[in-house]
Every structure is written in C-alpha cells, then in structure tokens.
Enzyme design. Structure first.
Site, short mmCIF file in Angstrom:
data_model
loop_
_atom_site.label_atom_id
_atom_site.label_comp_id
_atom_site.label_asym_id
_atom_site.label_seq_id
_atom_site.Cartn_x
_atom_site.Cartn_y
_atom_site.Cartn_z
N HIS A 79 -29.23 152.80 -34.63
CA HIS A 79 -29.77 153.21 -33.33
C HIS A 79 -30.15 152.01 -32.70
O HIS A 79 -30.00 151.79 -31.27
CB HIS A 79 -31.21 153.93 -33.66
CG HIS A 79 -31.11 155.39 -34.26
ND1 HIS A 79 -31.80 155.68 -35.43
CD2 HIS A 79 -30.35 156.37 -33.98
CE1 HIS A 79 -31.61 156.96 -35.74
NE2 HIS A 79 -30.55 157.36 -34.76
N LYS B 2 -36.82 170.64 -37.03
CA LYS B 2 -36.68 170.15 -38.28
C LYS B 2 -37.98 169.62 -38.85
O LYS B 2 -38.83 169.31 -38.00
CB LYS B 2 -35.69 168.81 -38.36
CG LYS B 2 -34.30 169.01 -37.87
CD LYS B 2 -33.73 167.94 -37.81
CE LYS B 2 -32.42 167.82 -36.58
NZ LYS B 2 -31.93 166.49 -36.39
N ARG C 295 -20.55 157.49 -33.77
CA ARG C 295 -20.20 156.73 -34.95
C ARG C 295 -18.59 156.84 -35.52
O ARG C 295 -17.98 155.90 -35.94
CB ARG C 295 -21.18 156.85 -36.07
CG ARG C 295 -22.36 156.48 -35.71
CD ARG C 295 -23.27 157.32 -36.90
NE ARG C 295 -23.41 158.42 -36.51
CZ ARG C 295 -24.08 159.35 -37.10
NH1 ARG C 295 -24.96 159.11 -38.04
NH2 ARG C 295 -23.95 160.84 -37.12
N SER D 160 -29.82 158.71 -40.15
CA SER D 160 -31.35 158.79 -40.75
C SER D 160 -31.55 159.62 -41.86
O SER D 160 -32.27 159.57 -42.80
CB SER D 160 -32.50 159.41 -39.47
OG SER D 160 -32.20 158.55 -38.59
O1 PNS Z 1 -30.86 162.33 -32.91
P1 PNS Z 1 -30.65 163.75 -32.74
O2 PNS Z 1 -31.33 164.73 -33.71
O3 PNS Z 1 -29.08 164.14 -32.86
O4 PNS Z 1 -31.01 164.22 -31.39
C1 PNS Z 1 -30.49 165.50 -30.68
C2 PNS Z 1 -31.17 165.81 -29.29
C3 PNS Z 1 -32.70 165.45 -29.52
C4 PNS Z 1 -30.41 164.65 -28.30
C5 PNS Z 1 -30.70 167.19 -28.82
O5 PNS Z 1 -31.46 168.03 -29.97
C6 PNS Z 1 -31.67 167.58 -27.55
O6 PNS Z 1 -31.40 166.97 -26.62
N1 PNS Z 1 -32.65 168.47 -27.69
C7 PNS Z 1 -33.51 168.93 -26.64
C8 PNS Z 1 -33.14 170.26 -26.21
C9 PNS Z 1 -31.98 170.60 -25.31
O7 PNS Z 1 -31.99 169.96 -24.12
N2 PNS Z 1 -30.96 171.14 -25.91
C10 PNS Z 1 -29.77 171.67 -25.22
C11 PNS Z 1 -28.94 170.38 -25.19
S1 PNS Z 1 -27.28 170.92 -25.83
#
Ligand code: PNS
Length: 171
Positions: free
Chosen positions: A19, A43, A92, A130
């Site tokens: 990150h 989660k 990645r 993570s």
């Molecule tokens: O690090 P992560 O867990 O892969 O991040 C995922 C994240 C936070 C980017 C994604 O879950 C998100 O944007 N959540 C917010 C809710 C949202 O907008 N959902 C629709 C997006 S497709």
C-alpha cells in the site's frame, strides 16, 4: 494547470508496504492524494478505523500532499463530495484484474465522471496482502519486511502482547 486530486480507497487492515509503495507512487503523479479508509466494511477488522487511520498518518507523514480520511457509503459519492477527479487502485497481478475491472466499471456506471487509475506496486510486493500479513503474524511468522514499523509494533501489541519489544523483528 488543473490540480488533480485522487482518492485511494481501501480497508487497510492493516497497511502493508505494498500500500505504502502505491501511496508514494500516487503522491508523485497527483497533486493531492486522499487515502480513504472504508468505515462500514462487512468484514470483522483486526484494527478499528481509528487505529488504521493513526498507522496510515504516521507512515505517510513524509508526503505533504497525502491526507488520510475515512468514508462510508458509495465510493463515487465520496469522490464527488471530496471534489476529487480520480480513484487510485493498485493491481498486483492478473488475479486482481477481474475484481478491479468489475469495481471500476460499476463505479463508472454509477458516476461516469469518476475515472479509475490503476498503478502497479513494485514487483517485490506482488504477493503481499493484508490478509496474508495477518495470517502469517498470527501463526508466528515474521512480517518485518512486509509492513511499516508502526504497523509491526501494533501487530505485536494486539496479537502477541506477550512478546517483548526487544524481540520485535527478530523472528
Ligand atoms: O482494500 P479493499 O478492501 O479491496 O477495498 C475495497 C473498497 C473499499 C475500495 C470497496 O469495497 C469500496 O469502494 N467500497 C465502498 C462501497 C462502494 O462504493 N461499493 C461499490 C463499488 S463497486
């Protein structure tokens, strides 16, 4: 010239060197980069949002154009609220691509003004996540080279409080 502001969203539970590598790359190409921690993830997190925010703030203090924030609800709504122009995400390996493409296109469907920009972290971090950091640490492995020092310290405090400070990083 237009000042480009980007949002780098994620769970960051916890922040890894992968990150951090992406944050550094993002800080070089965007005028302002907001690292945004999702607040209402389904989660069960290891670190609460305040702890994650503190670790990110410490680890990114050296980049003046990087700011830490939290968000809930739809990412595209947060991007608009922040008057930002782009979402930064890391890829990645090929395995990340499908999920990232799905998210980027869903976000575009929700708001066509929001662009997603993908960057690749250094190859050295291509296997790092993570989830794996938490698993390895819980099972007694070393994550010394995988996370910033402030994260390693907090992992010891939370997961292995019996280990003394002296031993940190030695396993
Ligand atoms: O690090 P992560 O867990 O892969 O991040 C995922 C994240 C936070 C980017 C994604 O879950 C998100 O944007 N959540 C917010 C809710 C949202 O907008 N959902 C629709 C997006 S497709």
């Amino acid at each position: 010239m237009k000042q480009i502001k980007a949002i780098y969203p994620g769970s960051f539970d916890p922040l890894t060197n992968g990150h951090l590598d992406l944050i550094e790359r993002g800080s070089k190409i965007f005028h302002e980069l907001v690292v945004a921690i999702l607040r209402n993830s389904e989660k069960e997190p290891l670190f609460d949002v305040t702890e994650r925010r503190d670790m990110l703030a410490e680890a990114t203090a050296r980049w003046p154009n990087v700011r830490i924030d939290t968000f809930s609800g739809l990412l595209v709504d947060y991007v608009v609220h922040q008057k930002a122009h782009a979402v930064l995400r890391g890829i990645r390996a090929i395995s990340d691509y499908e999920y990232e493409l799905q998210m980027a296109l869903m976000n575009r469907k929700l708001n066509a003004q929001v662009e997603t920009v993908f960057m690749m972290p250094a190859e050295a971090y291509s296997y790092l996540s993570s989830r794996l950091v938490k698993e390895v640490f819980r099972l007694g492995g070393s994550v010394h080279e995988l996370v910033p020092p402030e994260v390693e310290k907090r992992l010891y405090k939370k997961v292995r409080p019996e280990i003394s400070v002296v031993k940190q990083g030695k396993r």
